[in-house]
Design an enzyme around this catalytic site. Sequence first.
Site, PDB file in Angstrom:
ATOM      1  N   SER A 161     -22.276  -3.254  13.614  1.00 30.53           N
ATOM      2  CA  SER A 161     -20.819  -3.249  13.474  1.00 30.53           C
ATOM      3  C   SER A 161     -20.277  -1.827  13.420  1.00 30.53           C
ATOM      4  CB  SER A 161     -20.311  -4.091  12.306  1.00 30.53           C
ATOM      5  OG  SER A 161     -18.931  -4.365  12.512  1.00 30.53           O
ATOM      6  N   HIS A 190     -11.443   7.899   6.802  1.00 26.32           N
ATOM      7  CA  HIS A 190     -10.142   8.523   7.038  1.00 26.32           C
ATOM      8  C   HIS A 190      -9.906   9.458   5.864  1.00 26.32           C
ATOM      9  CE1 HIS A 190      -9.499   5.430  10.058  1.00 26.32           C
ATOM     10  NE2 HIS A 190      -9.921   4.568   9.155  1.00 26.32           N
ATOM     11  N   CYS A 229     -23.706  -6.603  10.012  1.00 27.49           N
ATOM     12  CA  CYS A 229     -24.166  -7.985  10.130  1.00 27.49           C
ATOM     13  C   CYS A 229     -25.664  -8.036   9.895  1.00 27.49           C
ATOM     14  CB  CYS A 229     -23.878  -8.513  11.529  1.00 27.49           C
ATOM     15  SG  CYS A 229     -22.142  -8.524  11.969  1.00 27.49           S
TER      16      CYS A 229
END
EC number: 4.1.1.50
Length: 127
Positions: free
Chosen positions: A65, A70, A85
């Site tokens: 994934s 940020h 996953c």
Amino acid sequence: MNYTTEGSHVFADFWGVDESLLNDGHSLKQWMQEGAELAGATVLSCAIETFKPQGVTIAVLLAESHFTIHTYPEKGFCALDCYTCGESTSPSKAIKWLENILQPSKVRYREIERGYAEEGEKVYGQS
């Protein structure tokens, strides 16, 4: 590699991080890739965007994934997000790796399970 829909998604907010660390996109990218590997994930690629006058966004694409950050250096803050996953990975290990490096003064974690439907739970598109 055996892929499943089930996985774990960890969100973390770090406050009180040194401004210079949050502006160092090159190092952050390296640390994130290392963290993803420590979590048992396979790094496919990495995108980085550096903002002016400050701040960085990095997205590490994983076979399992993703892992993103940020940064808001002027506030000593960053937001992290790691979703993987399968049972062979641990996104919390990737987040903890960065916590050890960035040394925030305050941390907030949230973890949710993804891809599981509880017995009787309505899933979009089903009646």
